[in-house]
Structure formats: C-alpha cells, structure tokens
Motif scaffolding. Structure first.
Motif, PDB file in Angstrom:
ATOM      1  N   SER A  29      30.657  45.628  93.026  1.00  0.00           N
ATOM      2  CA  SER A  29      29.692  44.692  92.442  1.00  0.00           C
ATOM      3  C   SER A  29      28.343  44.764  93.161  1.00  0.00           C
ATOM      4  O   SER A  29      27.284  44.670  92.528  1.00  0.00           O
ATOM      5  N   TYR A  30      28.370  44.962  94.486  1.00  0.00           N
ATOM      6  CA  TYR A  30      27.123  45.055  95.251  1.00  0.00           C
ATOM      7  C   TYR A  30      26.293  46.257  94.799  1.00  0.00           C
ATOM      8  O   TYR A  30      25.078  46.151  94.559  1.00  0.00           O
ATOM      9  N   TRP A  31      26.948  47.399  94.645  1.00  0.00           N
ATOM     10  CA  TRP A  31      26.220  48.607  94.248  1.00  0.00           C
ATOM     11  C   TRP A  31      25.767  48.532  92.791  1.00  0.00           C
ATOM     12  O   TRP A  31      24.709  49.071  92.440  1.00  0.00           O
ATOM     13  N   GLN A  32      26.504  47.867  91.948  1.00  0.00           N
ATOM     14  CA  GLN A  32      26.067  47.698  90.561  1.00  0.00           C
ATOM     15  C   GLN A  32      24.812  46.831  90.483  1.00  0.00           C
ATOM     16  O   GLN A  32      23.912  47.079  89.666  1.00  0.00           O
ATOM     17  N   LYS A  33      24.712  45.810  91.335  1.00  0.00           N
ATOM     18  CA  LYS A  33      23.503  44.988  91.377  1.00  0.00           C
ATOM     19  C   LYS A  33      22.299  45.820  91.825  1.00  0.00           C
ATOM     20  O   LYS A  33      21.189  45.655  91.306  1.00  0.00           O
ATOM     21  N   ARG A  34      22.512  46.713  92.773  1.00  0.00           N
ATOM     22  CA  ARG A  34      21.409  47.562  93.232  1.00  0.00           C
ATOM     23  C   ARG A  34      20.930  48.489  92.117  1.00  0.00           C
ATOM     24  O   ARG A  34      19.726  48.737  91.968  1.00  0.00           O
ATOM     25  N   VAL A  35      21.847  48.994  91.327  1.00  0.00           N
ATOM     26  CA  VAL A  35      21.463  49.857  90.204  1.00  0.00           C
ATOM     27  C   VAL A  35      20.627  49.077  89.194  1.00  0.00           C
ATOM     28  O   VAL A  35      19.595  49.560  88.697  1.00  0.00           O
ATOM     29  N   SER A  36      21.032  47.861  88.894  1.00  0.00           N
ATOM     30  CA  SER A  36      20.276  47.040  87.938  1.00  0.00           C
ATOM     31  C   SER A  36      18.882  46.724  88.468  1.00  0.00           C
ATOM     32  O   SER A  36      17.882  46.796  87.733  1.00  0.00           O
ATOM     33  N   GLN A  37      18.779  46.391  89.756  1.00  0.00           N
ATOM     34  CA  GLN A  37      17.478  46.087  90.343  1.00  0.00           C
ATOM     35  C   GLN A  37      16.567  47.315  90.336  1.00  0.00           C
ATOM     36  O   GLN A  37      15.358  47.213  90.083  1.00  0.00           O
ATOM     37  N   ALA A  38      17.146  48.479  90.588  1.00  0.00           N
ATOM     38  CA  ALA A  38      16.352  49.712  90.566  1.00  0.00           C
ATOM     39  C   ALA A  38      15.804  49.985  89.171  1.00  0.00           C
ATOM     40  O   ALA A  38      14.656  50.440  89.022  1.00  0.00           O
ATOM     41  N   ASP A  39      16.580  49.703  88.142  1.00  0.00           N
ATOM     42  CA  ASP A  39      16.087  49.893  86.773  1.00  0.00           C
ATOM     43  C   ASP A  39      14.906  48.971  86.480  1.00  0.00           C
ATOM     44  O   ASP A  39      13.945  49.361  85.798  1.00  0.00           O
ATOM     45  N   ILE A  40      14.950  47.762  87.009  1.00  0.00           N
ATOM     46  CA  ILE A  40      13.836  46.827  86.798  1.00  0.00           C
ATOM     47  C   ILE A  40      12.571  47.340  87.484  1.00  0.00           C
ATOM     48  O   ILE A  40      11.472  47.330  86.909  1.00  0.00           O
ATOM     49  N   TRP A  41      12.702  47.805  88.732  1.00  0.00           N
ATOM     50  CA  TRP A  41      11.545  48.361  89.445  1.00  0.00           C
ATOM     51  C   TRP A  41      10.959  49.551  88.682  1.00  0.00           C
ATOM     52  O   TRP A  41       9.732  49.696  88.582  1.00  0.00           O
ATOM     53  N   PHE A  42      11.821  50.380  88.143  1.00  0.00           N
ATOM     54  CA  PHE A  42      11.359  51.577  87.440  1.00  0.00           C
ATOM     55  C   PHE A  42      10.597  51.208  86.168  1.00  0.00           C
ATOM     56  O   PHE A  42       9.556  51.813  85.854  1.00  0.00           O
ATOM     57  N   ASP A  43      11.086  50.230  85.421  1.00  0.00           N
ATOM     58  CA  ASP A  43      10.385  49.801  84.203  1.00  0.00           C
ATOM     59  C   ASP A  43       9.000  49.254  84.540  1.00  0.00           C
ATOM     60  O   ASP A  43       8.010  49.542  83.835  1.00  0.00           O
ATOM     61  N   ASN A  44       8.896  48.486  85.614  1.00  0.00           N
ATOM     62  CA  ASN A  44       7.589  47.959  86.023  1.00  0.00           C
ATOM     63  C   ASN A  44       6.636  49.081  86.432  1.00  0.00           C
ATOM     64  O   ASN A  44       5.429  49.026  86.151  1.00  0.00           O
ATOM     65  N   ALA A  45       7.177  50.099  87.100  1.00  0.00           N
ATOM     66  CA  ALA A  45       6.332  51.228  87.509  1.00  0.00           C
ATOM     67  C   ALA A  45       5.778  51.963  86.299  1.00  0.00           C
ATOM     68  O   ALA A  45       4.606  52.386  86.286  1.00  0.00           O
ATOM     69  N   GLN A  46       6.578  52.119  85.260  1.00  0.00           N
ATOM     70  CA  GLN A  46       6.091  52.789  84.054  1.00  0.00           C
ATOM     71  C   GLN A  46       4.964  51.994  83.391  1.00  0.00           C
ATOM     72  O   GLN A  46       3.975  52.572  82.923  1.00  0.00           O
ATOM     73  N   ARG A  47       5.100  50.686  83.360  1.00  0.00           N
ATOM     74  CA  ARG A  47       4.036  49.863  82.763  1.00  0.00           C
ATOM     75  C   ARG A  47       2.742  49.982  83.566  1.00  0.00           C
ATOM     76  O   ARG A  47       1.647  50.097  82.998  1.00  0.00           O
ATOM     77  N   LEU A  48       2.850  49.959  84.885  1.00  0.00           N
ATOM     78  CA  LEU A  48       1.651  50.090  85.719  1.00  0.00           C
ATOM     79  C   LEU A  48       0.999  51.455  85.555  1.00  0.00           C
ATOM     80  O   LEU A  48      -0.234  51.577  85.574  1.00  0.00           O
ATOM     81  N   LEU A  49       1.818  52.475  85.395  1.00  0.00           N
ATOM     82  CA  LEU A  49       1.265  53.818  85.229  1.00  0.00           C
ATOM     83  C   LEU A  49       0.521  53.938  83.905  1.00  0.00           C
ATOM     84  O   LEU A  49      -0.497  54.641  83.818  1.00  0.00           O
ATOM     85  N   GLN A  50       1.007  53.257  82.878  1.00  0.00           N
ATOM     86  CA  GLN A  50       0.297  53.275  81.595  1.00  0.00           C
ATOM     87  C   GLN A  50      -1.065  52.602  81.701  1.00  0.00           C
ATOM     88  O   GLN A  50      -1.991  52.947  80.964  1.00  0.00           O
ATOM     89  N   ASN A  51      -1.205  51.669  82.631  1.00  0.00           N
ATOM     90  CA  ASN A  51      -2.480  50.981  82.847  1.00  0.00           C
ATOM     91  C   ASN A  51      -3.345  51.680  83.898  1.00  0.00           C
ATOM     92  O   ASN A  51      -4.327  51.096  84.382  1.00  0.00           O
ATOM     93  N   ASN A  52      -2.952  52.923  84.277  1.00  0.00           N
ATOM     94  CA  ASN A  52      -3.700  53.733  85.255  1.00  0.00           C
ATOM     95  C   ASN A  52      -3.745  53.094  86.642  1.00  0.00           C
ATOM     96  O   ASN A  52      -4.649  53.374  87.432  1.00  0.00           O
ATOM     97  N   GLU A  53      -2.791  52.229  86.925  1.00  0.00           N
ATOM     98  CA  GLU A  53      -2.683  51.668  88.270  1.00  0.00           C
ATOM     99  C   GLU A  53      -1.717  52.559  89.066  1.00  0.00           C
ATOM    100  O   GLU A  53      -0.540  52.246  89.253  1.00  0.00           O
ATOM    101  N   ILE A  54      -2.247  53.678  89.518  1.00  0.00           N
ATOM    102  CA  ILE A  54      -1.394  54.719  90.101  1.00  0.00           C
ATOM    103  C   ILE A  54      -0.789  54.265  91.423  1.00  0.00           C
ATOM    104  O   ILE A  54       0.410  54.445  91.676  1.00  0.00           O
TER     105      ILE A  54
END
Length: 629
Positions: free
Chosen positions: A243-268
């Motif tokens: 369960s601990y490692w599954q939570k880490r996977v979910s949190q990593a997916d959230i960070w990745f989605d936010n990074a994609q949005r920032l990259l679309q706004n040219n906030e490199i």
C-alpha cells in the motif's frame, strides 16, 4: 623260450598301463592268448618243451595293471572371464571355485579395473582365468550357478565352444544403491541451492527498486511473486509494504501531470522541479524520464544562449574599446567573433538576433572605414618566393632609383649599373587585346626572342617570350621570360637562367646578379585579385585568371585548396576563403574580411609572409621620375 615270451608280454602290459587305458590292455591280453596258441602248436612237435598258458598269466596280472589305468581321469581346460564384479566378490569366487587343488589348476591371464562415480572410488574389475579341471562344461556351469546364487548375485553367463570360454557378466551394478542415494542427495541439494538463489535474487531486486525509487516496478514485481506457490516467500511482509508503494506511484502521477501543464505554459524551470519530484516518488516512469531529458536539454540550450549573449555583449564592448585604441585587427577579431555568436542563435529568437547581426555588421563597417589603403602595388615576400605586383596600367624595367629603394618600387628594378634608369628603360603596357613592350631609349637596347628591337617601337608579347636588356650572347646578360600571360589582365615575368650567373674573378663583377637573391622573384603587371593556394602543404600565389585556369585543368584534384584572397581594386582587403586555416595578421587571428595596412606580417598555419603595400602617390609619376633623374 616260455619265459622269454612271458617277459615280453609283461613289458607290453606295462606300456599299455602307462600310455593307454583299459581297452588297450584287454586287446593286449587277446593278442597274448593268440600268440600262446601259435607257440603251443609249434612246440607240440617237440614234446620235451612245454609253455604255460598265457591267458592264465594275464588273468593273474590284470587286476594290479587295471587299477592305475582306471584311476587316470579326463581333464578339461577352460577360460573364465568375470565382468563388473567387485574385488570382494572376485575374492569369494577365487577362494571357493578357483582355488588350486588336485582337481583344479588356475592361472591369471588378464585383469582390468574400472573406477565408477567420477573415477574417485567404487572400483569394479574384469578378470580372465585359465583353468584345468576334471569337471565337464555342464558340471562347471552348474557349480558356477550355485556359487552365484549363494552370493545373491544376478549373472548372465555365456559359453563359447570355439574358445572354451565361460563369460559371466554381472547383470546389475554392485554400486546401484550407493549411486541412487548419492544422486538423490545431489538433486535435493541442487533444489535447495536453487531456491536459496531465487530468494536472494528476489531480495536483491526489491532492494534495487527501493533504493532507486522505482515504485511502479516494485509493485508490479510483488504482484508477480504473489502468484508463485512457494511457501518461504514473505507474502505478508510485502502485503504490508504494498500500500505504501502504491501511494507513491499515485503521487508521482500527480507530480507528472502538473509538470506537463507547466511545460505547456513555457514555465520550464518549474516543470523541471515537478518532474524531479515525480521521479523521486517513481523513478520507473519512462514518460517522466523522457520529459526530464527534454526539459534538461531545453534548459541547457537556454543556458548556452544566455552565456553566448553575455559573450556577445562582452566582445562588442571590447571591439569598440580596441577600435578607439587604434588596434584595428584586434577590434575586428572581437567584432567577427560577436557576429559568429549571433549567427549561431539565428534559429532561437529570430527578430532579436537579426537586429544584433545588423548592428554587428555596422560595427565592423565603422571599424574598418578609412582603414584601407590604396596602392600602386604590393610585395609578398616569403622564405621561398618574392612576388612583386604592379596594379597600374604599365610597368617599367630598369635600374632602381635610388638603389636603397629598389625593393619598394612597383616597377621591375634591379641594382645593376649596366641598366638604364627606369624612366629611360623598357616599359610594358596593358592594351585592349594583350600586353606590348617598348624600348624608351635605353643605353644597351632591347632584344625580344634574340632579335634586336627598335627604340620607341611596340612589340606584342606572348607567353614564354624572352626579353633581354643587353646582347643575349654576353656573359651575365639581363633577361626576362614571360611565365604567364592572361589576355590583358595579368602578365608575369621571371629572370632568365643566364641572367643569374655569379661573378667570381671578373673585373665587372658588379654587373652580375646574386642567384640566391633573385631566384624566387616574380613580377606581375595585373589589375586582378590574387589568391593564396595550398597544394601538398606548399603555398603559392596565383592571379585570379591564372587560378581559374588552373582550376579548370585540375578540377579533379582534392589536394589543392584556396586559402585566402587579396583584393587589389581600390582599397586593399584580405578575404578568407577557408575557415579551417589558422590565419593571423601581426599575431591577431583573422575571422573575416579586413583591410591591410601598409606593412604587415601574414601567418597561415605557421607559414609566414611579409606584406608591403606600395602606396599610391598623389604627385604625378613623371614629375617623380624627373626628380630622381
């Protein structure tokens, strides 16, 4: 007589006893009886001689003679081969069946030992005996069978009549039980070692995933292990951590989605931070890894661009500073470096870079304005050659005036007293269709192709023509040869060979030229640009028409390279033709077109050329010649 016959019969019976059996003795008795009857018939004629009956004598002596004959038994000779028997079993067989007695005689013929189980122990033997016995083959086979039965050994026996050979082979190995036990233990040990290795590998993989923050791989690997029915796997322990490692996977997916949005706004930079956080929670996300690489490359390019912009500003300011200090070549080097940096950024920010390129070109133009020199000619001197180029419409040949300035004249001037002065010597003039030569009234006259020429008469020159300023047959006569003639653009003159004979003991030694001083000289009358050409690590100067003609003849050769060009029309400029060569003027690197000063030193990959411009004079040339005259 009767006694003699009896003695002979007894001797025959003894021989029969030794060499024959009972049948032979009986036949001898019959023969003895017959002999007795014959002798008795013959002796009856003589009544005084009586022979006792031989059969009665034989009957009395037969029992003691037949006893040794009957006691003599038939013996058989065999070969016995025992295969795959242990040494202990062979000892039993030898002691019970093959021991040497009156009935059995044995002799060892061959013995072979085989080591089983990797050749370390458990020996078996193959042994062959030769034996002599009174037992018949069937009796001997029966005795062998009884013995093997009592030993509890299964044997396959074979008798070969031709060789009298008994071959007994053990049907089952004597060490079968030991081998089965050994291989069973070995298989169990291998299974245990395999399980231990598998367990170690599982722990190693899980530890690697944990240390590298590869949460998704850890979860996927544990799900696979739960499907394996091996009791020693710690499923309960992994279930708690899952369960601990599954939570880490979910949190990593959230960070990745936010990074994609920032990259679309040219906030490199912000996107880079979020991608790093996503990889910290789940480093096995391949998409996040690719995104991090892309962002890192963009950041690197951005940093390089910023560094180049800083370098551009620094070089432009330094170029302006050097230009104010009067260091033209150093200022142009910095300006051309700044221009090169701008051209690298042409694809990044086009409007801004175009503006910088235009401003840099304007800076180069301002630095080089009024720095160029107009000249009548140029002298290019290297260690092997010295090229005199006259850019005017005509070129004179004569004695240098004054002698100290002979090397700085655009005309062909030689320090020789026998020559007429330049203004009264020979003149070569450019015409519409070529070049002509004329004697202006020199003291010694002029010879063209060994023919004397009239004064003030024009003669058309052709390539390879020879021009003499004194009779050609005189020793040390000054002569020139037309080495190249390109329509009305360029003409090149070299000294003839006989014009360079050194003086040794003549009184007129001053009339001869030093061959080491003038051997590499060439004079041009040309209004073309000149090119420095590199061929097989040798550098040569060509006029433009001469270089184009050479290119047409040697267009397939790849070892001839154009290094630079000197523009002689108007102001004298040097242009680079190859960016691979290290070109310097007065130890300053040249990166683009530069104006040449009156005197400078050119270096091309270490090859040094001294350049001297002959400045154009404002005073009329005829007035100048009259002053010298």
């Amino acid at each position: 007589m009767n006694k003699v016959v009896c003695f002979l019969l007894m001797a025959l019976l003894m021989l029969a006893t030794q060499y024959h059996r009972h049948s032979l003795a009986s036949s001898l008795l019959i023969e003895g009886s017959t002999l007795h009857n014959v002798l008795q018939g013959k002796i009856n004629n003589n009544s005084s001689f009586i022979i006792p009956k031989l059969p009665a004598l034989a009957e009395r002596n037969l029992p003691p003679l037949a006893t040794p004959i009957a006691s003599t038994k038939k013996r058989y000779t065999y070969k016995l081969t025992l295969v795959n028997f242990t040494p202990q079993e062979l000892d039993i067989v030898s002691s019970m069946l093959l021991s040497s007695t009156d009935d059995v005689n044995t002799r060892l013929l061959d013995e072979k030992t085989t080591l089983h189980f990797l050749g370390l122990f458990l020996p078996s033997k193959e042994i062959t005996f030769e034996l002599s016995t009174i037992l018949s083959p069937s009796q001997f086979r029966e005795q062998m069978s009884l013995l093997f039965k009592r030993m509890n050994v299964e044997v396959s026996s074979l008798f070969i009549n031709q060789d009298n050979l008994f071959k007994s082979t053990r049907a089952v190995s004597a060490y079968s039980i030991q081998l089965v036990m050994f291989w069973s233990a070995l298989v169990i040990l291998m299974i245990l070692l395999t399980l231990l290795a598998f367990w170690s590998w599982v722990q190693f993989k899980l530890n690697c995933y944990e240390s590298n923050n590869q949460s998704a791989k850890w979860v996927r690997f544990v799900h696979i292990l739960r499907l394996i029915p091996v009791p020693f796997l710690c499923r309960n322990k992994w279930q708690k951590e899952l369960s601990y490692w599954q939570k880490r996977v979910s949190q990593a997916d959230i960070w990745f989605d936010n990074a994609q949005r920032l990259l679309q706004n040219n906030e490199i930079e912000s996107a880079h931070i979020f991608v790093k956080k996503a990889l910290e929670d789940n480093a096995s996300n391949i998409t996040a890894q690719a995104l991090e690489v892309t962002i890192a490359e963009q950041l690197y390019k951005y940093q390089v661009i910023q560094d180049e912009r800083e370098q551009f500003k620094s070089r432009v300011s330094k170029a302006v500073e050097l230009a104010h200090a009067g260091k033209v070549f150093a200022a142009l080097e910095q300006a051309y470096s700044a221009l090169e940096l701008c051209q690298r950024q042409a694809g990044v920010n086009r409007p801004l870079v175009d503006l910088q390129i235009e401003s840099t070109k304007n800076l180069i133009h301002r630095i080089s304005t009024n720095q160029g020199q107009r000249c009548e000619g140029i002298i290019l001197a290297s260690r092997e050659h010295k090229i005199h180029i006259n850019c005017a419409q005509s070129m004179r040949i004569g004695r240098s005036i004054p002698k100290a300035q002979g090397d700085t004249s655009a005309d062909v001037t030689l320090p020789q007293d026998t020559l007429s002065r330049v203004h009264q010597g020979i003149i070569i003039v450019r015409q519409i269709n070529g070049f002509t030569i004329q004697d202006l009234g020199s003291t010694n006259g002029m010879w063209l192709q060994y023919r004397a020429c009239e004064n003030n008469q024009e003669y058309i020159l052709a390539e390879m023509d020879q021009i003499y300023l004194s009779p050609p047959d005189e020793l040390g006569s000054i002569g020139f040869q037309v080495r190249y003639l390109g329509t009305n653009q360029s003409i090149a003159l070299d000294l003839c060979q006989n014009a360079m004979i050194p003086a040794v003991s003549f009184s007129s030694a001053k009339s001869f030229l030093n061959p080491s001083e003038y051997a590499g000289h060439r004079w041009y009358l040309s209004n073309e640009n000149f090119y420095l050409i590199c061929s097989l690590n040798k550098y040569m100067w060509y006029s433009e028409s001469q270089w184009r003609a050479s290119q047409a003849q040697q267009e397939t050769k790849a070892d001839i390279n154009e290094v630079l060009k000197i523009e002689l029309k108007g102001e004298v400029w040097l242009h680079l033709s190859s960016q691979t060569c290290d070109v310097k003027i007065d130890n300053t690197r040249i990166l683009g077109p530069v104006p040449l000063p009156l005197k400078s030193q050119l270096s091309v990959n270490g090859f040094v050329i001294d350049m001297l411009l002959i400045a154009a004079q404002v005073v009329d040339k005829s007035v100048k010649e009259m002053l010298y005259d």
